[in-house]
Design a protein around this motif. Structure first.
Motif, PDB file in Angstrom:
ATOM      1  N   VAL A 163       0.827  -1.206   0.000  1.00 12.97           N
ATOM      2  CA  VAL A 163       0.000   0.000   0.000  1.00 12.97           C
ATOM      3  C   VAL A 163       0.863   1.258   0.000  1.00 12.97           C
ATOM      4  CG1 VAL A 163      -1.714   1.318   1.311  1.00 12.97           C
ATOM      5  CG2 VAL A 163      -1.920  -1.176   1.137  1.00 12.97           C
ATOM      6  N   LYS A 164       0.642   2.099  -0.993  1.00 17.49           N
ATOM      7  CA  LYS A 164       1.323   3.390  -1.081  1.00 17.49           C
ATOM      8  C   LYS A 164       0.342   4.545  -0.916  1.00 17.49           C
ATOM      9  CE  LYS A 164       5.159   1.258  -2.107  1.00 17.49           C
ATOM     10  NZ  LYS A 164       6.230   1.128  -1.074  1.00 17.49           N
ATOM     11  N   LYS A 165      -0.912   4.273  -1.251  1.00 19.26           N
ATOM     12  CA  LYS A 165      -1.964   5.291  -1.157  1.00 19.26           C
ATOM     13  C   LYS A 165      -3.277   4.597  -0.811  1.00 19.26           C
ATOM     14  CE  LYS A 165      -2.673   5.228  -6.190  1.00 19.26           C
ATOM     15  NZ  LYS A 165      -1.807   4.058  -6.396  1.00 19.26           N
ATOM     16  N   SER A 166      -4.244   5.367  -0.379  1.00 23.49           N
ATOM     17  CA  SER A 166      -5.523   4.807   0.079  1.00 23.49           C
ATOM     18  C   SER A 166      -6.172   3.914  -0.966  1.00 23.49           C
ATOM     19  CB  SER A 166      -6.487   5.938   0.445  1.00 23.49           C
ATOM     20  OG  SER A 166      -5.963   6.764   1.457  1.00 23.49           O
TER      21      SER A 166
ATOM     22  N   ILE B 162      -3.640   7.770   5.068  1.00 21.47           N
ATOM     23  CA  ILE B 162      -3.812   6.686   4.091  1.00 21.47           C
ATOM     24  C   ILE B 162      -4.844   5.673   4.590  1.00 21.47           C
ATOM     25  CG2 ILE B 162      -2.665   4.698   3.013  1.00 21.47           C
ATOM     26  CD1 ILE B 162      -0.091   6.428   2.929  1.00 21.47           C
ATOM     27  N   MET B 163      -4.747   5.302   5.865  1.00 23.36           N
ATOM     28  CA  MET B 163      -5.681   4.320   6.403  1.00 23.36           C
ATOM     29  C   MET B 163      -7.110   4.866   6.448  1.00 23.36           C
ATOM     30  SD  MET B 163      -3.390   2.473   9.385  1.00 23.36           S
ATOM     31  CE  MET B 163      -4.547   1.135   9.710  1.00 23.36           C
ATOM     32  N   CYS B 164      -7.260   6.104   6.861  1.00 23.16           N
ATOM     33  CA  CYS B 164      -8.608   6.685   6.917  1.00 23.16           C
ATOM     34  C   CYS B 164      -9.211   6.787   5.519  1.00 23.16           C
ATOM     35  CB  CYS B 164      -8.567   8.052   7.586  1.00 23.16           C
ATOM     36  SG  CYS B 164      -8.275   7.971   9.376  1.00 23.16           S
ATOM     37  N   GLY B 165      -8.374   7.113   4.538  1.00 26.98           N
ATOM     38  CA  GLY B 165      -8.850   7.133   3.153  1.00 26.98           C
ATOM     39  C   GLY B 165      -9.279   5.751   2.689  1.00 26.98           C
ATOM     40  N   GLY B 166      -8.537   4.723   3.127  1.00 31.74           N
ATOM     41  CA  GLY B 166      -8.922   3.350   2.814  1.00 31.74           C
ATOM     42  C   GLY B 166     -10.274   2.991   3.419  1.00 31.74           C
ATOM     43  N   PHE B 167     -10.494   3.453   4.633  1.00 28.56           N
ATOM     44  CA  PHE B 167     -11.787   3.191   5.277  1.00 28.56           C
ATOM     45  C   PHE B 167     -12.920   3.967   4.611  1.00 28.56           C
ATOM     46  CE2 PHE B 167      -9.331   1.434   8.874  1.00 28.56           C
ATOM     47  CZ  PHE B 167     -10.038   0.248   9.024  1.00 28.56           C
ATOM     48  N   ASP B 168     -12.625   5.119   4.044  1.00 28.11           N
ATOM     49  CA  ASP B 168     -13.648   5.823   3.262  1.00 28.11           C
ATOM     50  C   ASP B 168     -14.103   4.943   2.090  1.00 28.11           C
ATOM     51  OD1 ASP B 168     -13.636   8.095   4.848  1.00 28.11           O
ATOM     52  OD2 ASP B 168     -12.152   9.143   3.610  1.00 28.11           O
ATOM     53  N   LEU B 169     -13.142   4.295   1.448  1.00 25.22           N
ATOM     54  CA  LEU B 169     -13.479   3.381   0.356  1.00 25.22           C
ATOM     55  C   LEU B 169     -14.308   2.204   0.871  1.00 25.22           C
ATOM     56  CD1 LEU B 169     -10.113   3.139  -1.635  1.00 25.22           C
ATOM     57  CD2 LEU B 169     -12.306   3.922  -2.544  1.00 25.22           C
ATOM     58  N   ALA B 170     -13.864   1.603   1.961  1.00 23.21           N
ATOM     59  CA  ALA B 170     -14.585   0.459   2.528  1.00 23.21           C
ATOM     60  C   ALA B 170     -16.015   0.844   2.880  1.00 23.21           C
ATOM     61  CB  ALA B 170     -13.853  -0.058   3.764  1.00 23.21           C
ATOM     62  N   SER B 171     -16.182   2.027   3.451  1.00 24.29           N
ATOM     63  CA  SER B 171     -17.517   2.449   3.881  1.00 24.29           C
ATOM     64  C   SER B 171     -18.446   2.653   2.684  1.00 24.29           C
ATOM     65  CB  SER B 171     -17.432   3.720   4.719  1.00 24.29           C
ATOM     66  OG  SER B 171     -17.020   4.821   3.946  1.00 24.29           O
TER      67      SER B 171
ATOM     68  N   ALA C  96       3.655   3.882   8.683  1.00 22.18           N
ATOM     69  CA  ALA C  96       4.353   4.930   9.425  1.00 22.18           C
ATOM     70  C   ALA C  96       5.853   4.905   9.141  1.00 22.18           C
ATOM     71  CB  ALA C  96       4.099   4.777  10.920  1.00 22.18           C
ATOM     72  N   GLU C  97       6.395   3.709   9.001  1.00 17.74           N
ATOM     73  CA  GLU C  97       7.826   3.590   8.712  1.00 17.74           C
ATOM     74  C   GLU C  97       8.160   4.195   7.352  1.00 17.74           C
ATOM     75  OE1 GLU C  97      11.277   0.104   8.340  1.00 17.74           O
ATOM     76  OE2 GLU C  97       9.253  -0.418   9.005  1.00 17.74           O
ATOM     77  N   GLU C  98       7.252   4.027   6.401  1.00 19.18           N
ATOM     78  CA  GLU C  98       7.516   4.503   5.042  1.00 19.18           C
ATOM     79  C   GLU C  98       7.099   5.957   4.820  1.00 19.18           C
ATOM     80  OE1 GLU C  98       5.344   1.739   2.651  1.00 19.18           O
ATOM     81  OE2 GLU C  98       6.641   0.036   3.151  1.00 19.18           O
ATOM     82  N   ASN C  99       6.093   6.422   5.590  1.00 19.37           N
ATOM     83  CA  ASN C  99       5.500   7.725   5.290  1.00 19.37           C
ATOM     84  C   ASN C  99       5.434   8.691   6.463  1.00 19.37           C
ATOM     85  OD1 ASN C  99       4.180   7.008   2.474  1.00 19.37           O
ATOM     86  ND2 ASN C  99       3.615   5.340   3.867  1.00 19.37           N
ATOM     87  N   GLY C 100       5.757   8.206   7.681  1.00 17.22           N
ATOM     88  CA  GLY C 100       5.512   9.002   8.877  1.00 17.22           C
ATOM     89  C   GLY C 100       4.114   8.717   9.403  1.00 17.22           C
TER      90      GLY C 100
END
Length: 280
Positions: A49-52, A102-111, A91-95
């Motif tokens: 994963v690099k983006k949501s 990124i994770m919250c954007g992924g959850f927007d998709l899931a929702s 976090a290791e790759e992006n802070g």
């Protein structure tokens, strides 16, 4: 017992690397009827994963598998989410701040899939092992965001967290209350059999059908769900529990307790939590 539904509340099936439909048939042939199919970790499916938007492959894969499982005779309800351990890699790759985004954007998709009625719930949580305070705080932020999404969707959230204890139940219930989601829509996956204590907070425990967990839980009532957390990983056959476990354990305990408690556990409880029909 021919009409009693038998439901596994948390299972993963992998049609790419795992046993796939063979594992589902093991469940069905043992007497299982319904599965809540939970998204596999992205890395398990080879997704970096690099983006949501990268999570969308994982979600669509889950729904496609659910359709095939239902067509094979096991009614399957997809639950979409992101494994909490992803926060560490991201976090290791992006802070940390970008990882949360990124994770919250992924959850927007899931929702969006829940909103369309294609999935029934979301899955979130926090790492089940000790992590630095900033990672824990970020994980709680993501979980709170998911609770807020679920509140608006009026759907349930399955949680992958540390071992369920009095302390964790209190903490989760506080986060849920602040986010505005009813505790009755929160399911503690891979829960310890603290059924009475979970009930006092309104949270639903989903108890692995291992050892004497279910026997301990039944002494406190029927306000819980049963699961295997089967991973379908060829490198770890039968992990966490094999797909036959819930049907076999249920049939064994019916000999002692009769069918009535298991109508609650396998039909009434999941129907109430997820707003679905559990029929045979």
């Amino acid at each position: 017992m021919s009409h009693l539904p038998i439901t596994d509340n948390h299972m993963h099936i992998d049609f790419i690397r795992g046993r796939g439909l063979d594992a589902v048939m093991d469940f069905k042939n043992a007497g299982g009827t319904h599965i809540f199919l939970v998204t596999l970790p992205s890395r398990h499916l080879g997704v970096s994963v690099k983006k949501s938007e990268d999570y969308d492959f994982v979600f669509t894969q889950t729904m496609s598998i659910a359709e095939k499982m239902t067509a094979a005779g096991v009614k399957t309800f997809p639950i979409l989410g992101i494994h909490p351990v992803d926060i560490l890699y991201l976090a290791e790759e992006n802070g940390i701040e970008k990882a949360v985004e990124i994770m919250c954007g992924g959850f927007d998709l899931a929702s969006s899939y829940v909103q369309k009625g294609e999935a029934v719930a979301l899955k979130s949580g926090r790492p089940h092992f000790p992590v630095p305070d900033d990672i824990l705080s970020a994980s709680n932020d993501v979980m709170s965001y998911v609770f807020s999404l679920a509140k608006d969707l009026k759907c349930a959230v399955q949680l992958h967290i540390e071992d369920m204890t009095s302390e964790s139940l209190k903490n989760i219930s506080e986060i849920a209350k602040k986010a505005g989601i009813p505790a009755e829509k929160v399911v503690n996956h891979h829960a310890t059999p603290l059924v009475a204590e979970a009930e006092s907070y309104g949270i639903w425990p989903s108890v692995p059908a291992a050892k004497d967990n279910i026997e301990i839980a039944l002494k406190q009532g029927t306000r819980f769900l049963m699961e295997t957390d089967y991973v379908d990983d060829p490198d770890r056959p039968g992990f966490v529990l094999g797909p036959k476990t819930v049907p076999k354990k249920t049939k064994k305990l019916i000999e002692i307790h009769g069918e009535e408690p298991f109508w609650k556990i396998h039909q009434e409880n999941p129907s109430r939590i997820y707003d679905v029909e559990i029929e045979v």
